[in-house]
Design an enzyme around this catalytic site. Structure first.
Site, PDB file in Angstrom:
ATOM      1  CG  ASP A 136      -1.678  -1.262   1.414  1.00 50.90           C
ATOM      2  OD1 ASP A 136      -2.466  -1.590   0.524  1.00 50.90           O
ATOM      3  OD2 ASP A 136      -1.467  -1.953   2.436  1.00 50.90           O
TER       4      ASP A 136
ATOM      5  CD  GLU B  47      -1.523  -3.311  -6.592  1.00 51.42           C
ATOM      6  OE1 GLU B  47      -2.410  -3.830  -5.876  1.00 51.42           O
ATOM      7  OE2 GLU B  47      -1.631  -2.173  -7.080  1.00 51.42           O
TER       8      GLU B  47
HETATM    9  O1  TRH Z   1       4.599  -6.041   0.678  1.00 56.16           O
HETATM   10  P1  TRH Z   1       3.605  -6.690  -0.193  1.00 56.16           P
HETATM   11  O2  TRH Z   1       3.272  -8.058   0.134  1.00 56.16           O
HETATM   12  O3  TRH Z   1       2.305  -5.828  -0.236  1.00 56.16           O
HETATM   13  C1  TRH Z   1       1.011  -6.365  -0.304  1.00 56.16           C
HETATM   14  C2  TRH Z   1       0.387  -6.123  -1.650  1.00 56.16           C
HETATM   15  O4  TRH Z   1       0.509  -4.823  -2.120  1.00 56.16           O
HETATM   16  C3  TRH Z   1      -1.074  -6.479  -1.625  1.00 56.16           C
HETATM   17  O5  TRH Z   1      -1.683  -6.204  -2.867  1.00 56.16           O
HETATM   18  C4  TRH Z   1      -1.728  -5.695  -0.527  1.00 56.16           C
HETATM   19  O6  TRH Z   1      -3.073  -5.931  -0.477  1.00 56.16           O
HETATM   20  C5  TRH Z   1      -1.081  -6.073   0.777  1.00 56.16           C
HETATM   21  O7  TRH Z   1       0.298  -5.747   0.728  1.00 56.16           O
HETATM   22  C6  TRH Z   1      -1.726  -5.385   1.930  1.00 56.16           C
HETATM   23  O8  TRH Z   1       4.171  -6.695  -1.705  1.00 56.16           O
HETATM   24  P2  TRH Z   1       4.397  -5.536  -2.755  1.00 56.16           P
HETATM   25  O9  TRH Z   1       3.099  -5.011  -3.233  1.00 56.16           O
HETATM   26  O10 TRH Z   1       5.294  -6.055  -3.755  1.00 56.16           O
HETATM   27  O11 TRH Z   1       5.125  -4.380  -1.965  1.00 56.16           O
HETATM   28  C7  TRH Z   1       6.460  -4.441  -1.573  1.00 56.16           C
HETATM   29  C8  TRH Z   1       7.114  -3.090  -1.718  1.00 56.16           C
HETATM   30  O12 TRH Z   1       8.398  -3.116  -1.116  1.00 56.16           O
HETATM   31  C9  TRH Z   1       7.338  -2.701  -3.172  1.00 56.16           C
HETATM   32  O13 TRH Z   1       7.118  -1.312  -3.336  1.00 56.16           O
HETATM   33  C10 TRH Z   1       8.804  -3.007  -3.399  1.00 56.16           C
HETATM   34  C11 TRH Z   1       9.366  -2.668  -2.060  1.00 56.16           C
HETATM   35  N1  TRH Z   1      10.662  -3.264  -1.707  1.00 56.16           N
HETATM   36  C12 TRH Z   1      11.701  -2.407  -1.419  1.00 56.16           C
HETATM   37  O14 TRH Z   1      11.550  -1.172  -1.534  1.00 56.16           O
HETATM   38  N2  TRH Z   1      12.899  -2.940  -1.034  1.00 56.16           N
HETATM   39  C13 TRH Z   1      13.107  -4.281  -0.927  1.00 56.16           C
HETATM   40  O15 TRH Z   1      14.230  -4.699  -0.573  1.00 56.16           O
HETATM   41  C14 TRH Z   1      12.023  -5.142  -1.251  1.00 56.16           C
HETATM   42  C15 TRH Z   1      12.219  -6.621  -1.174  1.00 56.16           C
HETATM   43  C16 TRH Z   1      10.812  -4.601  -1.616  1.00 56.16           C
END
Ligand code: TRH
Length: 391
Positions: free
Chosen positions: A17, A276
């Site tokens: 989010d 996402e």
């Molecule tokens: O963290 P998530 O599992 O988020 C989820 C989804 O968005 C889902 O749709 C939502 O309903 C739920 O949360 C509540 O996975 P996502 O979406 O990939 O988000 C991870 C974020 O972290 C993304 O912006 C990439 C970032 N990231 C970093 O900035 N540094 C890192 O080292 C890693 C591994 C990720």
């Protein structure tokens, strides 16, 4: 004209989010020149994504964006009020804020930025209005998506250029590996990034990799899957730690800023992603990937997963498509990923050739630009109505 924007983000879980909101906020501020305020109810989660941020900060300037702690009792009315108001993922705006919007001579454009889905109903719902039950306000549903009839995907203006530069520049790549405290892996090593929720299929997959025909280097960002890595190796993993079994080497990485995470995706041959935003970033990386979808209690995530597989698989050969489907199914069902691995590994060459074509096709549909066009259009229609009413 749109000059300013308030984005409201309620952190439900994990980093998706705030990850999406922070990315959109930076784009609107730094690429489109808007004055952006990002209201987030969990500043500590935001601070994980922005190393310069203060996890206890109430109001702070971060990379061109004003980031504010959205407390439960805040009414958030700051003057001048924003021209564009984005409620991310159906979060509820404070009543006082809505009343202040309604009291303005021209109310801001109010948009609900929704979750991403490849399901076909999204095209029909994208852009629909929802009038407020009692105030003279209309909220519009803005759906990200993969087709031209949706709002598109978040894409920074220079991302694909930076990616291509990285892919072509060995010095940049070698600096990337050095920063991780590693030397550049040999060309025959399969480099995998693994960002995942807890997954019972992990040990079977690690078995397949450790006893497989090719060396595998698996880079695991700190997070929910790490304890299972520990169970497999019989140790408590630490950030920077390296663990070896047969042909498998696993290295745990610190959680880094979004741009550095992009570089990890570019540097690997295969990326496991989740939720996402990381799923979208894997697509921009133009590399084969495996998506662990965010599980929902009513199991509707399986429909979402199937819809994406149908769309993404359309342009690829039958065998590669089937191998991908079987492997993604096993990974999401947390069962049988080791058994599905050999077929999937055999399809990697085709998936690698396919992925850049897919990302090129998506790049025409830029969410931030679409959103601004949509808001200008809504603003024009409303101004037209107001003029019409007063004449
Ligand atoms: O963290 P998530 O599992 O988020 C989820 C989804 O968005 C889902 O749709 C939502 O309903 C739920 O949360 C509540 O996975 P996502 O979406 O990939 O988000 C991870 C974020 O972290 C993304 O912006 C990439 C970032 N990231 C970093 O900035 N540094 C890192 O080292 C890693 C591994 C990720």
């Amino acid at each position: 004209m749109l000059r300013s924007c308030d984005i409201f983000c309620n952190v439900v879980d994990n980093y998706g989010d705030i990850g999406v909101c922070w990315r959109l906020a930076r784009q609107l501020a730094n690429e489109q020149g808007l004055a952006v305020r990002l209201w987030v109810d969990d500043v500590a989660s935001f601070a994980k994504l922005c190393s310069a941020a203060d996890a206890d900060g109430e109001v702070q300037q971060c990379r061109g964006v004003t980031v504010l702690h959205w407390r439960a009792d805040a009414d958030c009315v700051l003057h001048p009020m924003a021209d564009l108001v984005i409620a991310a993922f159906a979060c509820r705006l404070p009543d006082g804020y809505l009343q202040a919007m309604a009291a303005l001579p021209v109310a801001p454009v109010w948009v609900n930025l929704d979750y991403l889905s490849a399901e076909s109903w999204v095209e029909g719902c994208h852009g629909l209005p929802s009038p407020h039950p009692s105030l003279p306000l209309t909220k519009y549903f803005f759906f990200p998506g993969f087709t031209g009839k949706t709002g598109g995907l978040l894409l920074e203006h220079d991302l694909l250029h930076r990616r291509d530069e990285f892919m072509q520049d060995e010095a940049l790549q070698s600096r990337f590996w050095q920063a991780l405290g590693m030397t550049v892996p040999a060309s025959n090593v399969l480099k995998v990034s693994l960002f995942a929720y807890e997954n019972a299929a992990l040990s079977g997959l690690f078995e397949a990799w450790s006893g497989g025909e090719r060396d595998v280097l698996c880079l695991v960002p700190e997070g929910r899957i790490v304890p299972q890595v520990g169970t497999y190796f019989g140790t408590e993993p630490i950030s920077g730690g390296q663990y070896v079994q047969g042909r498998l080497t696993v290295r745990v990485l610190p959680f880094v800023e979004q741009e550095a995470y992009d570089a990890l995706l570019w540097a690997c041959d295969l990326n496991f992603v989740r939720g996402e935003d990381s799923c979208v970033r894997a697509q921009w990386a133009g590399k084969p990937f495996v998506w662990q979808i965010y599980p929902q209690h009513d199991a509707v995530h399986w429909d979402k997963l199937k819809a994406f597989l149908d769309l993404y698989g359309q342009g690829m050969g039958v065998r590669a498509g089937l191998a991908m489907r079987n492997f993604w199914q096993a990974w999401n069902a947390e069962d049988g990923a080791g058994a599905a691995w050999p077929e999937f590994a055999a399809a990697l060459g085709e998936l690698e050739a396919y992925a850049p074509c897919w990302s090129e096709g998506l790049a025409k549909n830029n969410l931030a630009l679409n959103l601004l066009d949509f808001c200008l259009e809504m603003g024009r229609m409303r101004a037209f109505k107001i003029e019409g009413q007063s004449s």
